[in-house]
Scaffold this motif. Structure first.
Motif, PDB file in Angstrom:
ATOM      1  N   THR A 190      -1.370 -21.509  21.160  1.00 19.45           N
ATOM      2  CA  THR A 190      -2.348 -22.397  20.630  1.00 19.45           C
ATOM      3  C   THR A 190      -3.252 -23.632  21.402  1.00 19.45           C
ATOM      4  N   ASP A 191      -2.121 -24.628  21.607  1.00 25.43           N
ATOM      5  CA  ASP A 191      -2.922 -26.011  22.383  1.00 25.43           C
ATOM      6  C   ASP A 191      -2.604 -25.934  23.372  1.00 25.43           C
ATOM      7  N   LYS A 192      -1.695 -25.414  24.818  1.00 23.36           N
ATOM      8  CA  LYS A 192      -1.874 -25.375  26.247  1.00 23.36           C
ATOM      9  C   LYS A 192      -2.540 -23.385  26.970  1.00 23.36           C
ATOM     10  N   GLY A 193      -2.548 -22.935  25.897  1.00 26.42           N
ATOM     11  CA  GLY A 193      -2.696 -21.796  26.141  1.00 26.42           C
ATOM     12  C   GLY A 193      -4.592 -20.921  25.837  1.00 26.42           C
ATOM     13  N   LEU A 194      -4.509 -19.929  26.063  1.00 27.19           N
ATOM     14  CA  LEU A 194      -6.363 -19.923  25.557  1.00 27.19           C
ATOM     15  C   LEU A 194      -6.368 -18.410  24.751  1.00 27.19           C
ATOM     16  N   GLY A 195      -6.406 -18.807  23.194  1.00 26.01           N
ATOM     17  CA  GLY A 195      -6.790 -18.445  22.132  1.00 26.01           C
ATOM     18  C   GLY A 195      -5.494 -18.554  20.884  1.00 26.01           C
ATOM     19  N   GLN A 196      -5.498 -17.575  19.217  1.00 26.97           N
ATOM     20  CA  GLN A 196      -4.771 -18.453  18.825  1.00 26.97           C
ATOM     21  C   GLN A 196      -3.384 -17.811  19.033  1.00 26.97           C
ATOM     22  N   GLY A 197      -2.232 -18.791  18.929  1.00 25.17           N
ATOM     23  CA  GLY A 197      -1.164 -17.996  19.233  1.00 25.17           C
ATOM     24  C   GLY A 197      -0.458 -17.351  18.344  1.00 25.17           C
ATOM     25  N   MET A 198      -0.237 -17.203  17.759  1.00 26.09           N
ATOM     26  CA  MET A 198       0.061 -16.146  16.631  1.00 26.09           C
ATOM     27  C   MET A 198      -0.643 -15.024  16.689  1.00 26.09           C
ATOM     28  N   SER A 199      -1.774 -14.917  16.620  1.00 24.38           N
ATOM     29  CA  SER A 199      -2.448 -13.777  16.665  1.00 24.38           C
ATOM     30  C   SER A 199      -2.503 -13.091  18.348  1.00 24.38           C
ATOM     31  N   ILE A 200      -2.244 -13.946  19.256  1.00 25.94           N
ATOM     32  CA  ILE A 200      -2.240 -13.349  20.538  1.00 25.94           C
ATOM     33  C   ILE A 200      -0.968 -12.509  20.627  1.00 25.94           C
ATOM     34  N   LEU A 201       0.014 -13.307  20.109  1.00 24.63           N
ATOM     35  CA  LEU A 201       1.377 -12.199  19.659  1.00 24.63           C
ATOM     36  C   LEU A 201       1.231 -11.451  19.099  1.00 24.63           C
ATOM     37  N   ILE A 202       0.681 -11.164  17.879  1.00 22.95           N
ATOM     38  CA  ILE A 202       0.161  -9.981  17.022  1.00 22.95           C
ATOM     39  C   ILE A 202       0.703  -8.885  17.944  1.00 22.95           C
ATOM     40  N   PHE A 203      -1.199  -8.837  18.831  1.00 24.63           N
ATOM     41  CA  PHE A 203      -1.931  -8.297  19.450  1.00 24.63           C
ATOM     42  C   PHE A 203      -1.191  -7.859  20.948  1.00 24.63           C
TER      43      PHE A 203
END
Length: 445
Positions: free
Chosen positions: A180-193
């Motif tokens: 979320t801070d240094k990457g692209l997108g919302q972190g928890m949502s990306i991992l779920i995806f």
């Protein structure tokens, strides 16, 4: 595709994408590292015997962990404790006034609520890891198809395994915040995806190819792919749809300056509750099934639960599942969207809906609109959630579907949100390049 190509051409966005991919790779590697004390050979045999991908509680946890839960890896809990903690904290805003005050304080209050969410996540991780290990040792986790998954049942060994799984959950939460801070997108949502997509294509291919290319059916494969594409188009269309309520702001003189006088709109989504109703409904319906696993299989109540609630194609399951989805659709929207608060904020800043008086009349109008939107949203969620059940019954797939209602909503929602963020950041860097092109820009000059 054009957005992705433009993002890769920009150095800053390319670094963010590569950073996100690196975190995802670490997350997927951790999903295959077994927890110390687990007989991985026996676990692998047990997973091979499992023949169910239904969206009950165990199926949801295994879905959100990318298959790591049934493998009893160090990331076995996945993101489920954090999701549960976030929902609980959000629901407690209605019960605990302190939480509602923190929500209204802005960024500082949200930071405090996030801290509470982290603490609750660790507590839930301890509870869930203990439950998973106990059910795995008793054989209930694998439907009693195998045992001796945890050879050493001593208290010290179980405590160490619980600590390792809890630490894995904390590491996942930290990696999500890094994205979320240094990457692209919302972190928890990306991992779920990524967890969902990791098992999506193999299960889809298994319908057509079968086991070693022997018992597949390419006709069913084509039907499932066709229905999947239609549902994805419908989900994307509905998720992007809005009910725009016009809002007019009056002109106000503050000091020597005139403010206001602008026209805007209040966007209301058709599906305000998102993916929460199917998750709540399937989780609650899975509780009797979990309880029945510890009972005697010859008892009448255990037989009734196994034949009606454990079977996702039974009439009782479909009816209760549909009723709970409708209930949670209205209930969760009522919690997350407060018409009175929205009307007061509009009145405070001099805003009003044309033709509607400010104050209580505006609140009643917003409640009326939200009830109509929730009705349409509930029908939409019912359609998306029950389509997999209809396909299972029509094509006789024995619950081997690579997608369900929850899966489709998450894939579409996270994909759209990530693309919107990538496009917004791409346009931002393009504007910056246009403004400072062929110039030696220095800070302060």
């Amino acid at each position: 595709m054009r957005t992705l190509i433009q993002a890769l051409k920009t150095k800053e966005l390319r670094n963010k994408i590569l950073f996100t991919l690196g975190i995802i790779i670490i997350y997927r590697i951790g999903s295959f590292i077994p927890t110390p004390g687990v007989d991985y050979t026996v676990v692998h045999q047990c997973v091979g015997k499992m023949n169910s991908t239904s969206e009950n509680f165990i199926g949801l946890v295994n879905l959100f962990s990318g298959g790591a839960m049934l493998q009893l890896s160090i990331f076995a809990l996945g993101v489920m404790p954090y999701i549960t903690a976030s929902i609980v904290i959000q629901l407690l805003r209605v019960v605990i006034p302190r939480f509602e005050m923190l929500h209204k304080e802005g960024q500082s209050g949200e930071a405090k609520l996030t801290q509470y969410t982290r603490y609750l996540t660790i507590g839930l991780a301890v509870l869930q890891s203990t439950t998973i290990l106990v059910t795995a040792r008793s054989g209930a986790l694998f439907n009693y198809q195998c045992s001796q998954v945890v050879p050493d049942g001593s208290v010290w060994n179980l405590i160490v395994m619980v600590l390792i799984m809890t630490g894995g959950t904390g590491l996942i939460m930290w990696m999500a915040e890094l994205i979320t801070d240094k990457g692209l997108g919302q972190g928890m949502s990306i991992l779920i995806f990524m967890s969902i997509c990791s098992g999506f294509l193999p299960q889809l291919w298994e319908i057509g190819w079968g086991t070693n290319g022997t018992d597949g059916n390419w006709g069913k494969f084509a039907a499932v792919v066709g229905v999947l594409l239609v549902i994805m188009i419908l989900v994307i269309y509905v998720e992007l749809s809005q009910r725009r309520i016009p809002v007019q702001y009056t002109r106000r003189m503050i000091g020597r300056k005139m403010y206001g006088g602008s026209s805007t709109y209040l966007p209301l989504k058709i599906n305000m509750s998102g993916v929460i109703p199917p998750i709540f409904a399937s989780s609650i319906l899975a509780v009797p099934t979990l309880i029945a696993q510890f009972g005697n299989s010859d008892q009448s109540w255990v037989k009734w639960i196994n034949s009606n609630l454990a079977n996702t194609t039974s009439v009782w399951y479909i009816v209760l599942y549909a009723l709970m989805i409708v209930f949670f659709c209205f209930f969760y929207t009522e919690i997350t969207f407060n018409p009175d608060e929205t009307a007061d904020n509009m009145k405070q800043y001099g805003g009003f809906i044309p033709g509607i008086r400010a104050g209580s009349a505006t609140s009643n109008y917003l409640s009326y609109v939200m009830n109509r939107l929730n009705t349409v949203g509930a029908v939409y969620l019912l359609f998306v959630a029950l389509i997999p059940t209809v396909l299972i019954m029509a094509l006789n797939l024995n619950t081997k579907l690579p997608f369900g209602g929850t899966t489709i909503l998450i894939i579409a929602g996270v994909g759209l949100d990530t693309l919107r963020q990538a496009k917004a950041q791409t346009e931002q860097f393009q504007y910056a390049g246009f403004l400072f092109e062929d110039t030696d820009h220095k800070e302060g000059k």
